[in-house]
Design an enzyme around this catalytic site. Structure first.
Site, PDB file in Angstrom:
ATOM      1  N   ASP A 187      26.394  20.963  26.271  1.00 44.94           N
ATOM      2  CA  ASP A 187      25.425  21.218  27.325  1.00 44.94           C
ATOM      3  C   ASP A 187      26.190  21.528  28.620  1.00 44.94           C
ATOM      4  O   ASP A 187      27.414  21.396  28.692  1.00 44.94           O
ATOM      5  CB  ASP A 187      24.497  20.009  27.502  1.00 44.94           C
ATOM      6  CG  ASP A 187      23.119  20.402  28.024  1.00 44.94           C
ATOM      7  OD1 ASP A 187      23.014  21.447  28.696  1.00 44.94           O
ATOM      8  OD2 ASP A 187      22.154  19.655  27.764  1.00 44.94           O
ATOM      9  N   GLU A 197      14.460  17.817  33.615  1.00 42.84           N
ATOM     10  CA  GLU A 197      15.535  16.865  33.346  1.00 42.84           C
ATOM     11  C   GLU A 197      15.423  15.604  34.208  1.00 42.84           C
ATOM     12  O   GLU A 197      14.353  15.051  34.392  1.00 42.84           O
ATOM     13  CB  GLU A 197      16.885  17.578  33.465  1.00 42.84           C
ATOM     14  CG  GLU A 197      17.003  18.735  32.467  1.00 42.84           C
ATOM     15  CD  GLU A 197      18.385  19.340  32.382  1.00 42.84           C
ATOM     16  OE1 GLU A 197      19.367  18.581  32.341  1.00 42.84           O
ATOM     17  OE2 GLU A 197      18.485  20.585  32.349  1.00 42.84           O
TER      18      GLU A 197
END
Length: 618
Positions: free
Chosen positions: A298, A502
């Site tokens: 990521d 997020e």
């Protein structure tokens, strides 16, 4: 020897050769520097022609809001042809490298090609989970793939197959459900994105059908939806047996459909960061499950392996690569390439591990046809935001809506509404806000407010749906004078969450923002009221508030096609959606999901009323 003659002697350039033969041939010709370059993914802001060419960069990505032109709001109105020009420009530089290896361009197309202005924006995954419709989700994958390829992009970081066990998690809306079996069913989007593998396709081998398809990415491996207290990038505390049963299971379905890439999770499992977990990345994902595509980190995932972030970077690299990371989303610095070369030359990372990683990356590139067709197919541009795709998105919206209440008396349903009513009051922060309706991962990483793309708001849709004689009175916030009027047939109140993504979406209170409860209460005190809740997850609904409203719909984050809402509230279609997650009574109950002994929800998983029957719960 000329380049043309050399090409004829290169097995890797011959599309008639088996993929594995092409991979071996190309790998044998590569220097360590070129191998390191292939393992590198950089953000387009730092991608210069010289760097792409000299380092043989393997992949470029656009983060949220990063498109053609400067990294600011001007980039948010760039159209698909502008994106195609940009991507093709980068590809041209890659093909000018010594070996002419094409790059993969990646983007977070997680609910349509959501970063590109004018693309069709589908409901976020939590809404799709409400539909339970695997065929619909596959069609959404097909439509998304076309719009992504029309912009020159080859790769989407989707689908998220997390099993969300706590709505406090800031990525709850990226999960299809708290129920593993529902998430498994929704993995049909992989076939939509990549195409349908033939029956004899080898298990675990990546598959991309052709130029109308994209490379997909199952994420985030593994357990990201099960972290303690729903903390993003947190720790999933569980036995391996529970991890496998709840969180690993959807990856089996993705792998069986030939998913080409898997993204490692920022989160940890029992205190072990996934980006450094060789047991899960290599022994389980690659060896036990037989995954033959590549594992990607990521964004700055390696930096998170030390404190402070980014310190002792060579240790972070060796730990992650040896654990099984194949491609590294760096994304803003080139130190990675030099450091990786040093670590290999000093014996900290075995050459065999590098070759395995590069083999996997090249395998996906050959399977995806990038050597034969590296540039954009401009004939696909007509698919972007086309009526067929918008109709599909509208269908998804109406199938995703969950009716939670219909009338204060069950014998007197409030819905469907009368489209020929004399006067309708429409109000609320989300009634005429396309950005709020789409949620995070739209135009930018965290989303935005207002007309951030092309679409139909709830208010637009109401105006289009009602009769010619019906008057619509709209106020974003209801005024005392309007509420004092006695001439409304009913009110439609749309409230909910502002966009987030997020960690900034982590929320321990889960109350309706913008004083949403007060807006509902003030309107429902005066006018019969339908409440449309636009959110990425269940929010607090106090008993006194529920009692006041006449009807309540969970609309999730429906995307660009608000007409799907009016299709249902005015009775053209009935409600089909069922809760993909448990709706809690109070946050003190959390985590609350199926399988908990003290299961006492406000609305259980699978609950959903219809206009014609009392309920349609699982």
């Amino acid at each position: 020897m000329s380049r043309a003659q050399e090409d004829m002697n290169c097995i890797y350039r011959d599309p008639n050769q088996p993929v594995e033969a092409r991979v071996r041939d190309l790998l044998s010709r590569m220097t360590l520097k070129e191998k390191a370059g292939q393992m590198t993914q950089i953000e387009r802001r730092v991608a210069t022609p010289d760097a792409i060419k000299d380092l043989s960069i393997g992949s470029i990505l656009s983060s949220g809001g990063s498109g053609p032109g400067p990294f600011d709001d001007n980039a948010l109105t760039a159209l698909s042809p502008d994106w195609a020009d940009m991507v093709d420009g980068f590809q041209k530089s890659a093909l000018e490298s010594r070996l002419g290896i094409p790059l993969i361009y990646g983007i977070d197309a997680v609910h349509g090609n959501n970063s590109i202005y004018g693309a069709t924006i589908f409901p976020h995954n939590v809404g799709l989970g409400s539909t339970r419709d695997a065929d619909l989700v596959q069609k959404i994958g097909e439509a998304t793939a076309l719009e992504v390829r029309a912009s020159g992009i080859h790769y989407t970081f989707a689908p998220c197959v997390a099993v969300c066990r706590d709505p406090r998690w800031g990525r709850c809306y990226e999960s299809y459900s708290e129920d593993t079996e529902i998430v498994r069913k929704m993995t049909s989007i992989v076939t939509g994105l990549q195409g349908q593998p033939p029956h004899e396709h080898p298990k675990g081998y990546p598959f991309v059908a052709g130029r109308n398809n994209v490379i997909a990415c199952a994420k985030h491996f593994v357990g990201d939806g099960g972290t303690d207290r729903g903390i993003n990038e947190g720790d999933t505390i569980s036995s391996y047996e529970d991890l496998e049963r709840i969180h690993v299971a959807p990856y089996l379905d993705c792998i069986s459909q030939g998913v080409s890439t898997v993204m490692a999770s920022y989160s940890s499992w029992n205190g072990r960061k996934l980006h450094a977990d060789r047991f899960l990345l290599t022994e389980i994902l690659k060896d036990k499950l037989g995954f033959k595509g590549f594992v990607i980190s990521d964004w700055e995932g390696l930096d998170r392996l030390s404190e402070p972030r980014g310190s002792n970077y060579r240790f972070c690299i060796s730990t992650a690569i040896n654990a099984g990371i194949d491609m590294v989303m760096v994304p803003l610095k080139f130190d990675f390439v030099e450091d990786l070369i040093f670590l290999v030359e000093s014996g900290k990372i075995p050459t065999a591990r590098i070759d395995d990683a590069v083999e996997r990356i090249l395998r996906v590139k050959f399977v995806a046809g990038l050597f034969e067709f590296p540039f954009t197919d401009r004939s696909l541009l007509d698919t972007v935001g086309c009526k067929l795709h918008r109709d599909l998105a509208r269908e998804a919206v109406r199938k995703s809506l969950v009716l939670l209440k219909n009338g204060k008396d069950s014998k007197k349903p409030f819905l469907p509404l009368d489209r020929n009513a004399k006067r309708i009051f429409v109000t609320g922060t989300h009634a005429d806000n396309l950005g709020y309706q789409c949620g995070g991962w739209t135009a930018t990483w965290y989303g935005g407010s207002g007309r951030i793309t092309i679409g139909t708001t709830i208010l637009d849709a109401i105006k289009a749906a009602v009769g010619n004689e019906t008057e619509i009175v709209y106020e974003e916030f209801p005024s005392a004078d309007t509420l004092a009027r006695q001439d409304f047939s009913f009110a439609i109140v749309a409230v909910g969450e502002e966009p987030y993504a997020e960690t900034i979406g982590d929320n321990t209170e889960l109350v309706i923002p913008f004083n949403g409860a007060d807006i509902i209460s003030s309107v429902a005190n005066s006018i019969p009221t339908l409440v449309i809740l636009v959110s990425g997850r269940p929010l607090v609904l106090e008993p006194w508030l529920l009692e006041k409203m006449d009807a309540l719909i969970a609309a999730w984050l429906p995307g660009s096609e608000g007409g799907g809402i009016t299709d249902v509230i005015f009775g053209d279609y009935d409600f089909k959606g069922r809760l993909p997650v448990t709706w809690f009574k109070q946050v003190e109950q959390l985590p609350l999901h199926i399988g908990i002994n003290s299961y006492d929800p406000l609305f259980p998983l699978g609950f959903g009323l219809t206009s014609t029957k009392e309920n349609s719960s699982d």
